[in-house]
Each structure stands twice: as structure tokens, then as C-alpha cells.
Design an enzyme around this catalytic site. Structure first.
Site, PDB file in Angstrom:
ATOM      1  NE  ARG A  15      42.943 -80.046   8.584  1.00 34.94           N
ATOM      2  CZ  ARG A  15      43.198 -81.053   7.991  1.00 34.94           C
ATOM      3  NH1 ARG A  15      44.301 -81.796   8.421  1.00 34.94           N
ATOM      4  NH2 ARG A  15      42.375 -81.501   6.918  1.00 34.94           N
ATOM      5  CG  ASP A  16      44.968 -80.646   4.251  1.00 36.93           C
ATOM      6  OD1 ASP A  16      45.639 -81.512   4.973  1.00 36.93           O
ATOM      7  OD2 ASP A  16      44.579 -80.866   3.390  1.00 36.93           O
ATOM      8  CG  HIS A 206      40.437 -82.479   0.353  1.00 40.30           C
ATOM      9  ND1 HIS A 206      40.392 -81.293   1.551  1.00 40.30           N
ATOM     10  CD2 HIS A 206      41.930 -82.963   0.151  1.00 40.30           C
ATOM     11  CE1 HIS A 206      41.737 -81.319   1.886  1.00 40.30           C
ATOM     12  NE2 HIS A 206      42.535 -82.034   1.111  1.00 40.30           N
ATOM     13  CG  HIS A 208      46.181 -83.844  -1.848  1.00 40.62           C
ATOM     14  ND1 HIS A 208      47.023 -83.517  -0.744  1.00 40.62           N
ATOM     15  CD2 HIS A 208      44.788 -83.669  -1.145  1.00 40.62           C
ATOM     16  CE1 HIS A 208      46.691 -83.390   0.182  1.00 40.62           C
ATOM     17  NE2 HIS A 208      45.305 -83.493  -0.021  1.00 40.62           N
ATOM     18  CB  CYS A 239      48.662 -86.579   3.828  1.00 42.74           C
ATOM     19  SG  CYS A 239      48.274 -88.041   5.075  1.00 42.74           S
ATOM     20  CG  ASN A 248      45.161 -79.307   0.236  1.00 41.07           C
ATOM     21  OD1 ASN A 248      44.530 -80.711   0.055  1.00 41.07           O
ATOM     22  ND2 ASN A 248      46.023 -78.983   0.976  1.00 41.07           N
TER      23      ASN A 248
END
Length: 305
Positions: A15-16, A206, A208, A239, A248
């Protein structure tokens, strides 16, 4: 060094990670998720039920969710931006929802086209719907350590969003370092302040690696007892509404570091490296993972003659 015996990693690459790439075929996404499911991971963020006009790469979320081979021992989750997205996800059978609210008002407007307060006001109906349908809902507080538009974010501002999320019924929290602005001392301060303010709320982190501090931040968090982390295969991610936000932390880099420090993850590193290479082929570019390039520290090569 005081470290937990075991941590749980949520894989967010499907997803991300993929939301920041040119749309890849549905079968490629399904194949990636199924391959990740065979590595020992027990949490995978699979899709986002966002409007296709906003994130075209997630336009096939319902189909991807339907086609993945769901292991009953794995918690597959989906990100939802609003009540409509939550309804779509729950109708598809998702039972673990995530909702993002940014601590930075400017970032929240760029990401969700509404203010932070408007997003917070909309949380309670989402959480109530999730609970009524037998699902959980985590609130991810984005830009928790800084924003590309607003710069530093006051710790109390982050805590205010976190407290509002818990008041709305959130089952757990995650803090997102959206543009890689966190450093170890900042991580420690925010985590300890959150524990003091919300001692009974589960917390995940979370990170990065935009500025190269991702694993350093993990180490700082480990030493104060954090055991829930997000990571992305190959270092996929970023993002779309945060300029300069690179990937990430790479799942295989996190697993490699933890394994060498004696912290259990349950993940097979060799299998995970194969999946990282698969992800690289899927997006058609070299991914930033250093362990994917160099291999684990146990790998040797023949000596030159």
C-alpha cells in the site's frame, strides 16, 4: 543494551509503497502480497480504499483484496481516508482499518483536502462503523516529527491529535515520520510523552529513511520498549503529498538488523530478500535497500587469487 525479545513488523509496501509508483498490474500486486505472506510476516497492509482520482495506483483495491490468498494467521489491513472508504473496505471483508490524520494542518489539507480538526471530527463515525462490523481501527498520526510545509511540529500538538483519536474510539495509534524528520532523541521524547498521556493505548512507529536516520530511530525506540514497527519491502514508499519523502525503512534491513541483535521477528530473511527482488522487478527500478544490494552480513564471496 536493553532490547525486547520480539517485535512485530507490519509490511506496508503493497500500500504505502506501491501508491507512489506508476500503477502496476493487479496480478503483480496480488503476487507480491502472496509472496510476502510466505515470509513469516504476520501483519500486511495490503491496499487503500481511496478514490482512484486521488491515488490512481490504488484504483483496483477491491479486486486486489478479493484475489489475495489470505492466510488466517496474518492480519491484512487497509487504509481508508473517510467514512465512504471505510464502508467500501468493510463491504470487501477487511477487518483491520487504518485512518491517517496529520498533526500538521497544512499536510492534512494537502493529503485529505480538509483540516486536521475536520478529520478528527470524522473519526468517531468511522470507528463506530468498524466496531459495529467486527473490525478494528488504528489511527495513524502523520507528520508526527515534522512537516515539509510547517517544519517542526510541537509535541503537544501531536499529543492533542493522539488524544482526540483515542477519545473517538481508536483501538491503537501509530506515529508516522512522513518525511524522515525524526531523530532518536525526538523519538524518545514523543514516545515517553505519549505513554504518560495515553498509557493504555498500543503504539506503533512508522519511519522513513529520507535523511538516513530510519534504523537509528528504530534502535532508540527498541531501547524504550517499542515492539511494533512498519517497514516496506525493498524500501518502497514515500508520500505523494510530502515533497522529498523517500522510501520507508526497508523490511529486509530491519529484519537483518534485529536478527543480528537477537530480537525475534519470525521473518525468513532469505525469502524476504527474494520478495524484495520481486518488488524491484515489479516497479522496474532499483530500490534503495542496502541489504538487497549487499546481502546479509553472513554472506561471503570467494577470495581473489
Amino acid at each position: 543494551m536493553r532490547l525486547p525479545e520480539r517485535v512485530t513488523i507490519r509490511e506496508v509496501g503493497p500500500r504505502d509503497g506501491l501508491q507512489n509508483e506508476d500503477p502496476v498490474p493487479t496480478e503483480g500486486k496480488v503476487g507480491l502480497i502472496d509472496a510476502l505472506s510466505a515470509t513469516g510476516l504476520r501483519r500486511i497492509e495490503a491496499v487503500s480504499f481511496v478514490h482512484p482520482r486521488a491515488i490512481p495506483a490504488m484504483g483496483d483495491a477491491t479486486e486486489v483484496w478479493k484475489l489475495i490468498s489470505k492466510d488466517p494467521d496474518i492480519d491484512y489491513s487497509a487504509l481508508v481516508p473517510n467514512l465512504t472508504g471505510a464502508e467500501r473496505a468493510l463491504d470487501a471483508g477487511v477487518r483491520s482499518l487504518e485512518v491517517v490524520v496529520s498533526a500538521s494542518d497544512r499536510h492534512n489539507r494537502a493529503n485529505l483536502n480538509r483540516s486536521t480538526q475536520e478529520s478528527l471530527a470524522g473519526l468517531a463515525p468511522i470507528v463506530a462503523l468498524a466496531h459495529a462490523r467486527g473490525a478494528t481501527c488504528q489511527v495513524v498520526v502523520a507528520t508526527a516529527w515534522g512537516c515539509p510545509y510547517d517544519g517542526d511540529i510541537l509535541l503537544e500538538q501531536v499529543l492533542s491529535v493522539a488524544r482526540a483519536a483515542v477519545a473517538a474510539g481508536a483501538d491503537s495509534l501509530a506515529y508516522g515520520d512522513t518525511t524522515g524528520m525524526a531523530t532518536p532523541t525526538r523519538v524518545e521524547r514523543l514516545v515517553e510523552a505519549t505513554r504518560a498521556s495515553l498509557p493504555d493505548t498500543p503504539l506503533a512507529l512508522h519511519f522513513h529513511n529520507t535523511r538516513g536516520t530510519g534504523l537509528a530511530n528504530v534502535l532508540a525506540a527498541l531501547q524504550i520498549g517499542v515492539t511494533e514497527f512498519d517497514a516496506s519491502v525493498g524500501g518502497l514508499g514515500g508520500c505523494p503529498y510530502a515533497p522529498g519523502a523517500s522510501g520507508n525503512i526497508a523490511t529486509e534491513e530491519l529484519v537483518h538488523m534485529l536478527a543480528d541483535m537477537g530480537v525475534e521477528t519470525g521473518v525468513d530473511l532469505d525469502r524476504l530478500l527474494d520478495v524484495a527482488a520481486q518488488a524491484e522487478r515489479l516497479v522496474g527500478r532499483q530500490l534503495p535497500s542496502q541489504v538487497l544490494r549487499a546481502g546479509p552480513r553472513s554472506r561471503t564471496v570467494p577470495a581473489a587469487r
